[in-house]
Design an enzyme around this catalytic site. Structure first.
Site, mmCIF file in Angstrom:
data_model
loop_
_atom_site.group_PDB
_atom_site.id
_atom_site.type_symbol
_atom_site.label_atom_id
_atom_site.label_comp_id
_atom_site.label_asym_id
_atom_site.label_seq_id
_atom_site.Cartn_x
_atom_site.Cartn_y
_atom_site.Cartn_z
ATOM 1 N N ASN A 154 -1.896 13.530 -0.846
ATOM 2 C CA ASN A 154 -2.082 12.348 -1.685
ATOM 3 C C ASN A 154 -1.962 12.809 -3.133
ATOM 4 O OD1 ASN A 154 -2.959 10.112 -3.071
ATOM 5 N ND2 ASN A 154 -5.068 10.171 -2.293
ATOM 6 N N TRP A 155 -0.794 12.551 -3.715
ATOM 7 C CA TRP A 155 -0.553 13.047 -5.075
ATOM 8 C C TRP A 155 -1.354 12.269 -6.124
ATOM 9 C CZ3 TRP A 155 5.545 13.835 -5.559
ATOM 10 C CH2 TRP A 155 5.938 14.836 -4.647
ATOM 11 N N LYS A 156 -1.902 11.128 -5.745
ATOM 12 C CA LYS A 156 -2.620 10.246 -6.688
ATOM 13 C C LYS A 156 -1.728 9.950 -7.902
ATOM 14 C CE LYS A 156 -6.930 11.846 -4.797
ATOM 15 N NZ LYS A 156 -8.357 12.068 -4.963
ATOM 16 N N HIS A 166 -8.263 3.732 0.042
ATOM 17 C CA HIS A 166 -8.793 4.966 -0.550
ATOM 18 C C HIS A 166 -10.030 4.619 -1.387
ATOM 19 C CE1 HIS A 166 -9.197 8.532 -2.996
ATOM 20 N NE2 HIS A 166 -8.520 9.157 -2.059
ATOM 21 N N GLU A 177 -10.990 5.544 -4.179
ATOM 22 C CA GLU A 177 -10.735 5.244 -5.596
ATOM 23 C C GLU A 177 -10.289 3.796 -5.761
ATOM 24 O OE1 GLU A 177 -8.153 8.609 -6.217
ATOM 25 O OE2 GLU A 177 -9.894 9.910 -5.961
ATOM 26 N N GLU A 186 -13.147 10.204 4.507
ATOM 27 C CA GLU A 186 -13.244 10.908 3.229
ATOM 28 C C GLU A 186 -14.601 10.615 2.584
ATOM 29 O OE1 GLU A 186 -9.090 11.827 1.546
ATOM 30 O OE2 GLU A 186 -9.617 9.830 0.897
ATOM 31 N N GLY A 211 -12.432 15.466 -4.762
ATOM 32 C CA GLY A 211 -12.163 16.000 -6.094
ATOM 33 C C GLY A 211 -13.355 16.717 -6.710
ATOM 34 N N SER A 240 -11.816 17.614 -0.908
ATOM 35 C CA SER A 240 -11.844 19.031 -1.299
ATOM 36 C C SER A 240 -11.413 19.970 -0.176
ATOM 37 C CB SER A 240 -13.224 19.425 -1.832
ATOM 38 O OG SER A 240 -13.517 18.694 -3.004
ATOM 39 N N GLY A 242 -5.819 15.872 -1.462
ATOM 40 C CA GLY A 242 -5.542 15.434 -2.829
ATOM 41 C C GLY A 242 -5.075 16.594 -3.689
ATOM 42 N N GLY A 243 -5.975 17.126 -4.504
ATOM 43 C CA GLY A 243 -5.626 18.170 -5.472
ATOM 44 C C GLY A 243 -4.785 19.301 -4.910
HETATM 45 P P1 PGA Z 1 -9.206 15.948 -2.916
HETATM 46 O O1 PGA Z 1 -8.836 14.401 -2.653
HETATM 47 O O2 PGA Z 1 -8.542 16.742 -1.832
HETATM 48 O O3 PGA Z 1 -8.681 16.246 -4.286
HETATM 49 O O4 PGA Z 1 -10.711 16.040 -2.843
HETATM 50 C C1 PGA Z 1 -8.687 13.901 -1.354
HETATM 51 C C2 PGA Z 1 -8.330 12.434 -1.438
HETATM 52 O O5 PGA Z 1 -8.876 11.740 -2.301
HETATM 53 O O6 PGA Z 1 -7.502 11.928 -0.657
#
Ligand code: PGA
Length: 254
Positions: free
Chosen positions: A9-11, A97, A99, A169, A175, A215, A236-237
């Site tokens: 997930n590049w966000k 998600h 967010e 999640e 994050g 994470s 994500g990251g």
């Molecule tokens: P993260 O994000 O791996 O940076 O914690 C995961 C996500 O939000 O899908």
């Protein structure tokens, strides 16, 4: 057969060329890998979808969006519909998600409409759920996830549900560098699978892919993926670095 998947997930990261470079690097590494790999999905910003879909065509990699509109078309300035996403070559979209739930006030009812819109357009869905920290601390994490799934997802018919992957999640792990322990992940994944079994039956529950996100990185992926109800990850990251992402992909045994 339950499918194992690692999705990035590049966000809201990477300009167009940076995204193409990253997709190219991931493709090169995936193609060079000798071991059998799980499904790999790159969930990019909308602007990258068409180009990245072209870059990864003829490989095991698929592309996905991170969100879609609940409606097909019309006067909705700034929105992107599921049929538009599909036309880029993408085959997936993330829905729900945390967010989007928190920052864009997306309700379970809206997420159900988005999921329906995505499935109707022929996209598969990565449907996210997960509790915030105070819910876990007050032991409400199971009931939170249960109601997110009941209201946002379990209203689908079984044939529609077959096109859905669930991503657990925990919001406190996203994050933050704090990962759920392998036991915490397994416990919730087993709970989710039980909910799926109660709604759709054992056979469908057994076939349902449940990803962990929050994470997850090269150094902890293997211990998370070792759990019997953890079928992969939503990353994500760590998906923004091709070699770190490949370490995670190869940590998932298929
Ligand atoms: P993260 O994000 O791996 O940076 O914690 C995961 C996500 O939000 O899908």
């Amino acid at each position: 057969m339950r499918k194992k998947i690692v999705a990035g997930n590049w966000k809201m990261n990477l300009n167009l060329n940076e995204g193409f470079d990253l997709a190219g690097s991931v493709l090169k590494m995936v193609n060079a890998e000798k071991s059998k790999l799980p499904g790999v999905i790159l969930c990019t910003p909308f602007i990258h979808l068409s180009g990245v879909s072209r870059i990864i065509s003829n490989s095991i990699i698929e592309t996905g969006a991170q969100n879609c509109s609940p409606v097909k078309s019309g006067a909705f300035t700034g929105e992107i519909s599921a049929p538009m996403i599909k036309s880029t070559g993408a085959t997936w979209t993330i829905i729900g998600h945390s967010e989007r739930r928190a920052l864009f006030c997306e309700s379970d009812e809206l997420l159900l409409r988005k999921t329906n819109a995505a499935l109707e357009a022929g996209l598969k869905v990565i449907f996210c759920c997960g509790e915030v920290l105070h819910e876990r601390e007050s032991l409400k994490h199971f009931s939170t996830v249960e109601s997110q799934l009941a209201d946002g997802l379990f209203k689908l018919e079984a044939e529609q549900f077959a096109q859905v992957v669930i991503a657990y999640e925990p919001v406190w792990a996203i994050g933050t560098g704090v990962t759920a322990s392998p036991d915490q992940a397994q416990e919730m994944h087993a709970f989710i699978r039980k909910l799926v079994a109660a709604r759709y039956g054992e056979a469908i529950a057994d076939d349902t892919t449940i990803l962990y996100g929050g994470s997850c990185k090269g150094s902890n992926a293997a211990e998370l993926f070792r759990n019997k109800d953890v079928d992969g990850g939503l990353i994500g990251g760590a998906s923004l670095n091709a070699s770190e992402f490949l370490t995670i992909i190869t940590a998932l045994k298929v």
